[in-house]
Write a protein that holds these residues in place. Sequence first.
Motif, PDB file in Angstrom:
ATOM      1  N   GLU A 138      36.254  66.975  31.529  1.00 21.15           N
ATOM      2  CA  GLU A 138      36.285  65.619  30.998  1.00 21.15           C
ATOM      3  C   GLU A 138      35.078  64.787  31.411  1.00 21.15           C
ATOM      4  OE1 GLU A 138      40.576  67.075  31.460  1.00 21.15           O
ATOM      5  OE2 GLU A 138      38.733  67.139  32.667  1.00 21.15           O
ATOM      6  N   ILE A 139      34.284  65.286  32.337  1.00 17.76           N
ATOM      7  CA  ILE A 139      33.073  64.571  32.740  1.00 17.76           C
ATOM      8  C   ILE A 139      32.198  64.268  31.524  1.00 17.76           C
ATOM      9  CG2 ILE A 139      31.810  66.720  33.233  1.00 17.76           C
ATOM     10  CD1 ILE A 139      31.497  63.372  35.127  1.00 17.76           C
ATOM     11  N   ARG A 140      32.260  65.102  30.483  1.00 18.14           N
ATOM     12  CA  ARG A 140      31.422  64.880  29.306  1.00 18.14           C
ATOM     13  C   ARG A 140      31.815  63.585  28.589  1.00 18.14           C
ATOM     14  NH1 ARG A 140      32.374  70.665  28.713  1.00 18.14           N
ATOM     15  NH2 ARG A 140      33.878  70.289  27.043  1.00 18.14           N
ATOM     16  N   SER A 141      33.102  63.354  28.404  1.00 20.54           N
ATOM     17  CA  SER A 141      33.529  62.109  27.764  1.00 20.54           C
ATOM     18  C   SER A 141      33.418  60.920  28.709  1.00 20.54           C
ATOM     19  CB  SER A 141      34.957  62.245  27.234  1.00 20.54           C
ATOM     20  OG  SER A 141      34.973  62.991  26.028  1.00 20.54           O
ATOM     21  N   PHE A 148      35.714  59.384  39.340  1.00 20.11           N
ATOM     22  CA  PHE A 148      36.350  60.223  40.358  1.00 20.11           C
ATOM     23  C   PHE A 148      36.491  61.639  39.812  1.00 20.11           C
ATOM     24  CE2 PHE A 148      37.954  55.912  40.933  1.00 20.11           C
ATOM     25  CZ  PHE A 148      37.737  55.692  42.292  1.00 20.11           C
ATOM     26  N   GLU A 149      36.102  62.625  40.611  1.00 23.20           N
ATOM     27  CA  GLU A 149      36.253  64.030  40.228  1.00 23.20           C
ATOM     28  C   GLU A 149      37.257  64.702  41.151  1.00 23.20           C
ATOM     29  OE1 GLU A 149      32.971  66.621  38.555  1.00 23.20           O
ATOM     30  OE2 GLU A 149      31.789  65.114  39.621  1.00 23.20           O
ATOM     31  N   SER A 150      38.355  65.154  40.588  1.00 22.80           N
ATOM     32  CA  SER A 150      39.369  65.862  41.366  1.00 22.80           C
ATOM     33  C   SER A 150      38.970  67.314  41.620  1.00 22.80           C
ATOM     34  CB  SER A 150      40.711  65.808  40.641  1.00 22.80           C
ATOM     35  OG  SER A 150      40.581  66.330  39.323  1.00 22.80           O
ATOM     36  N   ALA A 151      38.113  67.845  40.758  1.00 17.30           N
ATOM     37  CA  ALA A 151      37.564  69.194  40.857  1.00 17.30           C
ATOM     38  C   ALA A 151      36.287  69.164  40.031  1.00 17.30           C
ATOM     39  CB  ALA A 151      38.544  70.238  40.323  1.00 17.30           C
ATOM     40  N   PRO A 152      35.394  70.136  40.197  1.00 15.55           N
ATOM     41  CA  PRO A 152      34.145  70.092  39.448  1.00 15.55           C
ATOM     42  C   PRO A 152      34.368  69.914  37.939  1.00 15.55           C
ATOM     43  CG  PRO A 152      34.021  71.776  41.129  1.00 15.55           C
ATOM     44  CD  PRO A 152      35.431  71.273  41.142  1.00 15.55           C
ATOM     45  N   GLY A 153      33.835  68.819  37.401  1.00 19.81           N
ATOM     46  CA  GLY A 153      33.949  68.531  35.981  1.00 19.81           C
ATOM     47  C   GLY A 153      35.229  67.856  35.548  1.00 19.81           C
ATOM     48  N   ALA A 194      40.615  55.920  32.093  1.00 17.34           N
ATOM     49  CA  ALA A 194      40.300  57.010  31.167  1.00 17.34           C
ATOM     50  C   ALA A 194      40.341  58.299  31.975  1.00 17.34           C
ATOM     51  CB  ALA A 194      38.925  56.799  30.549  1.00 17.34           C
ATOM     52  N   VAL A 195      41.400  59.091  31.791  1.00 22.92           N
ATOM     53  CA  VAL A 195      41.735  60.104  32.782  1.00 22.92           C
ATOM     54  C   VAL A 195      41.694  61.526  32.236  1.00 22.92           C
ATOM     55  CG1 VAL A 195      43.193  58.456  34.017  1.00 22.92           C
ATOM     56  CG2 VAL A 195      44.219  59.967  32.314  1.00 22.92           C
ATOM     57  N   ALA A 196      41.574  62.432  33.168  1.00 20.68           N
ATOM     58  CA  ALA A 196      41.594  63.863  32.889  1.00 20.68           C
ATOM     59  C   ALA A 196      43.030  64.397  32.886  1.00 20.68           C
ATOM     60  CB  ALA A 196      40.773  64.599  33.951  1.00 20.68           C
TER      61      ALA A 196
END
Length: 450
Positions: free
Chosen positions: A34-37, A59-64, A149-151
């Motif tokens: 979701e880092i892309r959006s 915030f990144e809970s895991a890579p990307g 806006a969440v993953a």
Amino acid sequence: MDRSENSLEDAVALLRSMIREACVNTGAADSGQEIRSVRVLQRYLDDAVRAGALDLQVFESAPGRASLIARVRGTDPDAPALGLLGHLDVVPADPDGWQRDPFGGELVDGEIWGRGAVDMLYLTASFAVILREVALAPERPRGDLVLLAVADEEAGGEYGVKWLLREHASAVRVTELLSESGGQRMGAHVAVGVAEKGSASRRLTLSGVPGHASIPYGATSAAYGIGEVLHRLREVAPAIQLGPLWSAFVGARVADPDLAERLLDPVRLDAALPELGRIAGYAHAVSRVTISPTVLRAGDAHNVIPAVGTIDLDIRTLPGTSDADVDELLRTMLGDLADRVEISPLRGWAATGSSTEEPLYGALERAIREVSGAPVVPIAAAGGSDARHFRELGIPSYGFGLLGPEWSYERYRDGVHGHDERIDVESIGLALGALRRIVAERVGARPAAG
């Protein structure tokens, strides 16, 4: 061109961009990305951040696996802090089933095509647009307005909302919330999601007697046990339970008084369901606990009679249904097979709901009526969303949206996770108009001109 027209153009452009980022969540830890959006939203909100009008954190809970939280701070710490919760991930799409590229974000004849257009990127884009409007307005709002806006919503939120609430609770702080699962037309009414069923998934494990498949005498395949259990589950149905939202649904959707009377009677309801047409599935789901076998396993080799078999059950519960109630229901349905079956819990959560007496619900009612001329009807969602995590904390949370008059519940469900998912520009404009009014009322933000 007035400000509201610019906002609609922005929302459409954001939606198309996020569709093209293809943040597909398969449930694997490294999917989604979701880092892309998040980067798309960061670029859109950059001018407000540089102006000092917006606090933005990633915030990144895991890579990307990234989520974005952007907050416009209000002048009154005692005023509401309204959260706008939108997810960035989408479910997979099979291009062979689509007329157009599911990740092309094409705008054709007033419709934006692509996976996630309805579920729920059009709302995430609309939330970002209204947030930016408020951030760049001449006056600060009275209360906070927060974009979440969440993953990972599509796989339960372990890398998204659940992680954020656990690890960054202060950043997520809101006092009331809007998210997905609303806006469909129920007859002349517009649906507002006020509740969701719970989940109490179970695994049933059955034992057999193994042996070589070429000499089956004396062996007992666990596959036979699976068949017996499936037969019991098919033949015995959970009891009908008509909660407080049922009569509102029937009143909004059913014009025939005779059919409405039968649907309000638990004894006659099931016989009347086929007369509802394609919405019968929803009516069936929200009027009882549902049990759906989804994954069957028995054996690893074609020449070995399996000693163990399992059945995974997707069980959706109504308010007040406990884990003990679910296990007792299964034992009752299994009857004399119950002693031969081990029942194990899988993931789950309780049913949640928010009161229609909350001020935010009143603001929703007024805004939707002002923009569309239609009254609202509170409904329960058969599935789940990230809003449940906030309801569990006592935060009033509602499924928002305002789709065009042709958007029946059936059309909405066809788009969610289906082929050829798309949303029309008119509906995005309606949602923006209603959202602008809600935000103005709840946090004192001046609405855009027009």
